[in-house]
Design a protein around this motif. Structure first.
Motif, PDB file in Angstrom:
ATOM      1  N   ALA A  92      35.714  37.422  43.281  1.00 12.67           N
ATOM      2  CA  ALA A  92      36.236  35.778  43.346  1.00 12.67           C
ATOM      3  C   ALA A  92      35.965  35.384  44.882  1.00 12.67           C
ATOM      4  O   ALA A  92      35.507  33.812  44.628  1.00 12.67           O
ATOM      5  CB  ALA A  92      37.863  35.921  43.437  1.00 12.67           C
ATOM      6  N   LEU A  93      35.996  36.217  46.023  1.00  8.09           N
ATOM      7  CA  LEU A  93      35.056  35.361  47.749  1.00  8.09           C
ATOM      8  C   LEU A  93      33.525  35.123  46.965  1.00  8.09           C
ATOM      9  O   LEU A  93      32.569  34.170  47.908  1.00  8.09           O
ATOM     10  CB  LEU A  93      35.531  35.997  48.294  1.00  8.09           C
ATOM     11  N   ASN A  94      32.827  36.414  46.531  1.00 10.23           N
ATOM     12  CA  ASN A  94      31.668  36.099  46.059  1.00 10.23           C
ATOM     13  C   ASN A  94      30.687  35.633  45.556  1.00 10.23           C
ATOM     14  O   ASN A  94      29.914  34.925  45.167  1.00 10.23           O
ATOM     15  CB  ASN A  94      30.760  37.215  45.485  1.00 10.23           C
ATOM     16  N   THR A  95      31.593  34.702  43.921  1.00  6.74           N
ATOM     17  CA  THR A  95      31.927  33.628  42.972  1.00  6.74           C
ATOM     18  C   THR A  95      32.235  32.349  42.730  1.00  6.74           C
ATOM     19  O   THR A  95      31.769  31.684  42.426  1.00  6.74           O
ATOM     20  CB  THR A  95      31.398  34.696  41.883  1.00  6.74           C
ATOM     21  N   GLY A  96      33.025  32.172  43.870  1.00  8.11           N
ATOM     22  CA  GLY A  96      34.086  31.094  43.316  1.00  8.11           C
ATOM     23  C   GLY A  96      34.973  30.687  42.364  1.00  8.11           C
ATOM     24  O   GLY A  96      34.966  30.139  42.175  1.00  8.11           O
ATOM     25  N   MET A  97      34.618  32.333  41.590  1.00  8.84           N
ATOM     26  CA  MET A  97      35.003  31.514  39.664  1.00  8.84           C
ATOM     27  C   MET A  97      36.496  31.645  40.152  1.00  8.84           C
ATOM     28  O   MET A  97      37.474  32.340  40.799  1.00  8.84           O
ATOM     29  CB  MET A  97      34.851  33.243  39.348  1.00  8.84           C
ATOM     30  N   ARG A  98      36.908  30.955  39.017  1.00  8.10           N
ATOM     31  CA  ARG A  98      38.452  31.263  38.815  1.00  8.10           C
ATOM     32  C   ARG A  98      39.266  32.434  38.062  1.00  8.10           C
ATOM     33  O   ARG A  98      38.612  32.972  37.763  1.00  8.10           O
ATOM     34  CB  ARG A  98      38.747  29.947  37.478  1.00  8.10           C
ATOM     35  N   GLN A  99      40.602  31.725  38.498  1.00 12.37           N
ATOM     36  CA  GLN A  99      41.372  32.895  37.751  1.00 12.37           C
ATOM     37  C   GLN A  99      41.064  33.650  36.780  1.00 12.37           C
ATOM     38  O   GLN A  99      41.466  35.044  36.579  1.00 12.37           O
ATOM     39  CB  GLN A  99      42.565  33.203  38.952  1.00 12.37           C
ATOM     40  N   GLY A 100      41.899  32.682  36.317  1.00 15.78           N
ATOM     41  CA  GLY A 100      41.672  32.676  34.711  1.00 15.78           C
ATOM     42  C   GLY A 100      39.539  33.796  33.720  1.00 15.78           C
ATOM     43  O   GLY A 100      39.665  34.461  32.807  1.00 15.78           O
ATOM     44  N   GLU A 101      38.574  32.795  34.516  1.00 16.19           N
ATOM     45  CA  GLU A 101      37.548  33.466  34.542  1.00 16.19           C
ATOM     46  C   GLU A 101      37.232  34.771  34.679  1.00 16.19           C
ATOM     47  O   GLU A 101      36.779  35.402  33.953  1.00 16.19           O
ATOM     48  CB  GLU A 101      36.225  32.094  35.037  1.00 16.19           C
ATOM     49  N   LEU A 102      37.830  34.721  35.961  1.00 20.35           N
ATOM     50  CA  LEU A 102      37.351  36.265  36.191  1.00 20.35           C
ATOM     51  C   LEU A 102      38.702  37.740  35.466  1.00 20.35           C
ATOM     52  O   LEU A 102      37.724  38.328  34.931  1.00 20.35           O
ATOM     53  CB  LEU A 102      38.163  36.695  37.569  1.00 20.35           C
ATOM     54  N   LEU A 103      39.869  37.275  34.735  1.00 21.74           N
ATOM     55  CA  LEU A 103      40.722  37.816  33.923  1.00 21.74           C
ATOM     56  C   LEU A 103      40.250  37.995  32.539  1.00 21.74           C
ATOM     57  O   LEU A 103      40.279  38.727  32.050  1.00 21.74           O
ATOM     58  CB  LEU A 103      42.082  37.288  34.279  1.00 21.74           C
ATOM     59  N   ALA A 104      38.882  37.048  32.100  1.00 23.56           N
ATOM     60  CA  ALA A 104      38.637  36.724  31.282  1.00 23.56           C
ATOM     61  C   ALA A 104      36.798  37.536  31.134  1.00 23.56           C
ATOM     62  O   ALA A 104      36.284  37.743  29.765  1.00 23.56           O
ATOM     63  CB  ALA A 104      38.518  35.770  30.351  1.00 23.56           C
ATOM     64  N   LEU A 105      36.873  38.126  31.993  1.00 22.07           N
ATOM     65  CA  LEU A 105      35.607  38.987  32.256  1.00 22.07           C
ATOM     66  C   LEU A 105      35.145  39.644  30.874  1.00 22.07           C
ATOM     67  O   LEU A 105      36.323  41.040  30.621  1.00 22.07           O
ATOM     68  CB  LEU A 105      34.987  39.224  33.233  1.00 22.07           C
ATOM     69  N   LYS A 106      34.294  40.275  30.547  1.00 20.50           N
ATOM     70  CA  LYS A 106      34.070  41.597  29.817  1.00 20.50           C
ATOM     71  C   LYS A 106      32.527  42.231  30.202  1.00 20.50           C
ATOM     72  O   LYS A 106      31.592  41.352  30.919  1.00 20.50           O
ATOM     73  CB  LYS A 106      33.839  41.052  28.230  1.00 20.50           C
ATOM     74  N   TRP A 107      32.672  43.459  30.254  1.00 23.78           N
ATOM     75  CA  TRP A 107      32.012  43.738  30.209  1.00 23.78           C
ATOM     76  C   TRP A 107      30.166  43.745  30.135  1.00 23.78           C
ATOM     77  O   TRP A 107      29.183  43.680  30.474  1.00 23.78           O
ATOM     78  CB  TRP A 107      31.498  45.572  29.811  1.00 23.78           C
ATOM     79  N   ASP A 108      30.432  43.349  28.511  1.00 26.84           N
ATOM     80  CA  ASP A 108      29.239  42.685  28.024  1.00 26.84           C
ATOM     81  C   ASP A 108      28.362  41.255  28.970  1.00 26.84           C
ATOM     82  O   ASP A 108      27.353  40.856  28.649  1.00 26.84           O
ATOM     83  CB  ASP A 108      29.127  41.932  26.985  1.00 26.84           C
TER      84      ASP A 108
END
Length: 375
Positions: free
Chosen positions: A199-215
Motif C-alpha cells: 500500500a505504501l510502496n505502490t499507492g494502490m487502492r484498498q479494493g485493488e490490493l484485496l483483489a490481487l492474485k498471484w497471477d
C-alpha cells in the motif's frame, strides 16, 4: 376497407380522405390504451404498424403522457442492468428506491421541472444527507433523464443546470516519514505485513490490493499488474472491473515490496498445507486464513486499527496510505504524470487537484528552476 388481422395484430383501414389508418393497443398501468397511426398508402401504414407492434413486444412502448417518474425510473433500471457493473447498478437502485421514487415518483415524467429537482436536493440536505451523497443522487437522476430525452419522452433534462451543494474538500492526512517507520516496525511479522508494504510502496487502492492474485505479480521481474478490484454486489464482496480504464495499469515494485511478497507467499503456503482441504484456493494474494476474500470492514477493525494502536499512531484511514505514497513521491520531485499513472487516476489534473496544496514549495522550486534555465 380493413383487412382481417390476427388478435393483437392491430387493424388497418382506409380513411375517407383516401389515406390509411392503423389502430393497435398497448398496456399501461391504467389498463389497455388504443393507439392510432396514419399513412398515405396501405404499405406505409402497415410498415409503421409492424414497427410499433415489434416495439410493443420488446417492451419499448410507453404511455408517455401518463408515465410517472417512478414508473420510468423502474424501467430505466431494468434497461441499464446489463450495461453497467453490478455494484454500479446497486448504487443506481439505492438512489431510485429509497430516495428518488418516494419523493418525486408520483410526478408525471413530462411535468418534472428544475424547481422539483432543487426542492428534492434541499429536502435531502435538510434530512441530514451529506452534500457528496446529494451529488451521487444527482448523477443518477441526470443520467436517467438524459436517456428519457434521447428516447423522445421529454424535451429537456430537468436536472441539467442545477446548482449543487458545495462539497468540502476532505482533509488529507498523509503519514510523516517517522510515522511510516513506526507503522512498518509495528507491522513486522504481521500476517498482512506485505499488504501494508505494498500500500505504501505502490499507492494502490484498498479494493485493488484485496483483489490481487498471484497471477498478477512477476516477482522475478518485480512487476505487478492491476487488473481488478473488490466490488460490493448482492450484499457480498466480489472481484470486479477496475474503477476506471486507467485503473488498469502495470507497476514496478521496489525491492522491499518484492521481499515482503516472497515472505508472504511462504506464509500462505504454510497455511494452505496446514488447512488442507479446508483451504479454498482462489489465487488471492491477500486472503483470509481459509483463502476467501477479506472483508474491508474486517481488515479495518481487526488488523489496521490494532496495528495503528500498536505503533502508537493516531487514527488514520487505510486510504491515507495511498495519500502517503503520492505525497512522498511528489515531495521527491517525481514527475506528477508518473505519479498519476501509478495511482491510476483518470487524468493528471485529478492528481494535481488533490495533492498540489500539500506541497507549497512546488512553485518555489519551479521559480528557481526557471531562474537557473534563463541565466
Amino acid at each position: 376497407m380493413s383487412r382481417k388481422r390476427g388478435n393483437g395484430e392491430g387493424t388497418i383501414s382506409r380513411r375517407k380522405n383516401g389515406g390509411w389508418t392503423a389502430q393497435y393497443y398497448i398496456h399501461t398501468v391504467a389498463g389497455r390504451k388504443r393507439k392510432t397511426l396514419y399513412g398515405k398508402t396501405r404499405a406505409e401504414t402497415a410498415k409503421k404498424l409492424a414497427k410499433a407492434l415489434s416495439q410493443r413486444a420488446d417492451g419499448l412502448v410507453f404511455d408517455d403522457q401518463g408515465l410517472t417518474l417512478g414508473e420510468y425510473l423502474d424501467r430505466w433500471l431494468a434497461d441499464v442492468e446489463d450495461t453497467v457493473r453490478k455494484s454500479t447498478h446497486e448504487r443506481y437502485r439505492y438512489a431510485v428506491r429509497p430516495h428518488l421514487k418516494p419523493a418525486l415518483g408520483n410526478l408525471k415524467l413530462k411535468d418534472l421541472t428544475p424547481a422539483h429537482v432543487r426542492w428534492f436536493y434541499r429536502e435531502r440536505l435538510d434530512s441530514g444527507l451529506a452534500p457528496a451523497s446529494v451529488h451521487k443522487l444527482h448523477a443518477v437522476l441526470h443520467k436517467a433523464l438524459k436517456a428519457a430525452v434521447a428516447d423522445g419522452l421529454i424535451p429537456r433534462n430537468a436536472a441539467s443546470g442545477i446548482k449543487l451543494p458545495r462539497i468540502a474538500r476532505e482533509e488529507i492526512q498523509p503519514l510523516t516519514d517517522k510515522q511510516v517507520r513506526l507503522l512498518m516496525d509495528a507491522a513486522r511479522g504481521d500476517r498482512l505485513e506485505a499488504l501494508y508494504v505494498l500500500a505504501l510502496n505502490t499507492g494502490m487502492r484498498q479494493g485493488e490490493l484485496l483483489a490481487l492474485k498471484w497471477d498478477d505479480v512477476d516477482l522475478e521481474r518485480g512487476v505487478l499488474r492491476v487488473r481488478r478490484t473488490l466490488t460490493h454486489a448482492d450484499k457480498a464482496y466480489v472481484l470486479g472491473e477496475p474503477k476506471t480504464a486507467r485503473s488498469r495499469r502495470q507497476l514496478r515494485l521496489t525491492s522491499h515490496a518484492v521481499s515482503a511478497l516472497q515472505a508472504h507467499l511462504s506464509r500462505q503456503l504454510e497455511e494452505m498445507e496446514r488447512l488442507g482441504s479446508l483451504y479454498q484456493p482462489g489465487g488471492l494474494i491477500f486472503a483470509t486464513e481459509t483463502g476467501t476474500i477479506i472483508n474491508p470492514s474486517n481488515l479495518r477493525n481487526r488488523s489496521f486499527k490494532p496495528l495503528l494502536k500498536k505503533a502508537g499512531l493516531p487514527p488514520f484511514r487505510f486510504h491515507d496510505l495511498r495519500h502517503t505514497c503520492a505525497t512522498l513521491l511528489l515531495a521527491k520531485d517525481v514527475n506528477p504524470k508518473v505519479v498519476s499513472e501509478m495511482l491510476g487516476h483518470s487524468s493528471i489534473s485529478v492528481t494535481l487537484d488533490i495533492y498540489s496544496h500539500l506541497l507549497p514549495d512546488m512553485q518555489e522550486k519551479a521559480a528557481k528552476a526557471l531562474e537557473e534555465a534563463l541565466k
